[in-house]
Design a protein around this motif. Sequence first.
Motif, mmCIF file in Angstrom:
data_model
loop_
_atom_site.group_PDB
_atom_site.id
_atom_site.type_symbol
_atom_site.label_atom_id
_atom_site.label_comp_id
_atom_site.label_asym_id
_atom_site.label_seq_id
_atom_site.Cartn_x
_atom_site.Cartn_y
_atom_site.Cartn_z
ATOM 1 N N UNK A 26 3.768 17.112 4.584
ATOM 2 C CA UNK A 26 3.444 16.358 3.371
ATOM 3 C C UNK A 26 4.539 15.323 3.164
ATOM 4 N N UNK A 27 4.137 14.057 3.098
ATOM 5 C CA UNK A 27 5.123 12.982 3.027
ATOM 6 C C UNK A 27 4.511 11.757 2.368
ATOM 7 N N UNK A 28 5.215 11.206 1.389
ATOM 8 C CA UNK A 28 4.792 9.969 0.734
ATOM 9 C C UNK A 28 5.527 8.780 1.333
ATOM 10 N N UNK A 29 4.814 7.657 1.463
ATOM 11 C CA UNK A 29 5.399 6.387 1.877
ATOM 12 C C UNK A 29 5.137 5.405 0.737
ATOM 13 N N UNK A 33 -4.591 6.089 1.396
ATOM 14 C CA UNK A 33 -3.973 4.782 1.185
ATOM 15 C C UNK A 33 -4.234 4.428 -0.276
ATOM 16 N N UNK A 34 -3.163 4.319 -1.053
ATOM 17 C CA UNK A 34 -3.304 4.248 -2.499
ATOM 18 C C UNK A 34 -4.111 5.480 -2.923
ATOM 19 N N UNK A 71 6.229 1.865 8.544
ATOM 20 C CA UNK A 71 6.539 3.174 9.118
ATOM 21 C C UNK A 71 7.007 2.919 10.543
ATOM 22 N N UNK A 72 8.199 3.404 10.859
ATOM 23 C CA UNK A 72 8.887 3.028 12.099
ATOM 24 C C UNK A 72 9.280 4.297 12.864
ATOM 25 N N UNK A 73 8.688 4.506 14.014
ATOM 26 C CA UNK A 73 8.986 5.686 14.838
ATOM 27 C C UNK A 73 10.122 5.374 15.797
ATOM 28 N N UNK A 74 11.130 6.237 15.826
ATOM 29 C CA UNK A 74 12.226 6.063 16.774
ATOM 30 C C UNK A 74 12.925 7.392 17.027
ATOM 31 N N UNK A 75 13.542 7.494 18.204
ATOM 32 C CA UNK A 75 14.418 8.645 18.476
ATOM 33 C C UNK A 75 15.878 8.211 18.367
ATOM 34 N N UNK A 90 0.832 -1.199 0.000
ATOM 35 C CA UNK A 90 0.000 0.000 0.000
ATOM 36 C C UNK A 90 0.867 1.249 0.000
ATOM 37 N N UNK A 91 0.501 2.215 -0.830
ATOM 38 C CA UNK A 91 1.147 3.516 -0.814
ATOM 39 C C UNK A 91 0.387 4.432 0.136
ATOM 40 N N UNK A 92 1.100 5.108 1.008
ATOM 41 C CA UNK A 92 0.493 6.061 1.935
ATOM 42 C C UNK A 92 0.914 7.463 1.505
ATOM 43 N N UNK A 93 -0.021 8.386 1.502
ATOM 44 C CA UNK A 93 0.309 9.777 1.222
ATOM 45 C C UNK A 93 -0.312 10.665 2.291
ATOM 46 N N UNK A 94 0.530 11.417 2.963
ATOM 47 C CA UNK A 94 0.081 12.433 3.914
ATOM 48 C C UNK A 94 0.239 13.792 3.246
ATOM 49 N N UNK A 95 -0.859 14.551 3.179
ATOM 50 C CA UNK A 95 -0.839 15.841 2.492
ATOM 51 C C UNK A 95 -1.196 16.965 3.459
#
Length: 345
Positions: free
Chosen positions: A23-26, A62-63, A192-196, A2-7
């Motif tokens: 704005x970020x594409x995955x 998503x897509x 998608x992996x969240x880390x510090x 799946x392609x994720x797009x945050x706008x």
Amino acid sequence: MTTIRAERLSRSYGEIVAVDGVTLDFPAGSFTALLGPSGCGKTTLLRLIAGFEAPAEGQILFDDRLIADPLRQIPPESRGVGIVFQSYALWPHMDVAENVAYPLKTRRTAKVEIERKVADVLEIVGLAGFQARRIDELSGGQRQRVALARCLVADAKVILFDEPLANLDMHLRAAMVDVFRDIHRRTGATIVYVTHDQAEALALADRVAVLSRGRLLQVAPPRDVYRAPADATVAGFVGRGAIISGSVVAATGDMSTVEAAGHRFFARGGGKPGPARILLRPEALRLAADGFAARVLDSVYRGPVHEVRLALATGEEVVLDSIDAPAAGAVVHIACSDAWVIPTD
């Protein structure tokens, strides 16, 4: 996949802006690490993708399917997303097999199919034969593997990780990094992996998105984020190194002649001549017969090398890795094999 797009995503909590116009594409099948210090907005962005938060502005797709905007919100359970939390979120009254099987039972999957799938995913995460173990009989690393298996058993096309290794010791973290890389190769899921932890982000992801104060500063392959940070904030957060003041004397293509602390050398990047900030990484510096003049402040033994801290003539400090440990107070010279001129606005 799946392609994720945050706008243009934004989310606030009172006066605090957690995500600010991101704005970020995955891309489908990508492994993206959201990296940044506490409070930078990375977990809020993950929760927006998961459906635990609604955007105040912007949208998520998503897509080509609209998943969320300020007026509409597809619930988390309808997004086809698997989530692995820092806390594992396992049920102590269930054994390993029951924990892993839970998503399938809610779908009323046939018992034989559940047993087969549970056995398959436990094999993938290295827990074959652990079906009957109680959760309190497992180590931290094993519990994390159970949480991962529960996520995988549902055949999620998107997998979200929220600081999954934060509660593990150094050796278990290293082992789990290998597990996550293997899971990505096997499943082809969009991760998608969240880390510090920058070491985790650079080792795991094929793309690193660096955030600060709710804004996206840079998204690029790990090597580019490390070697060519987009600004001083990224340069200071990712990796060791020192940012020193200097100037660009001349620039040709992607290389520049720069001057700093009374020494001229080559650096990547640049632009028009004038004042510049220059990033020096420890591995690109070495003790030499000529170069920067510097005074040794101290050194710390780091196993294979000594981390040597030095002061330049300008008073600015740099760090280099050396097999030898020069005495504190000694005046030495430093040669530079690589440097980066940090872009300016």
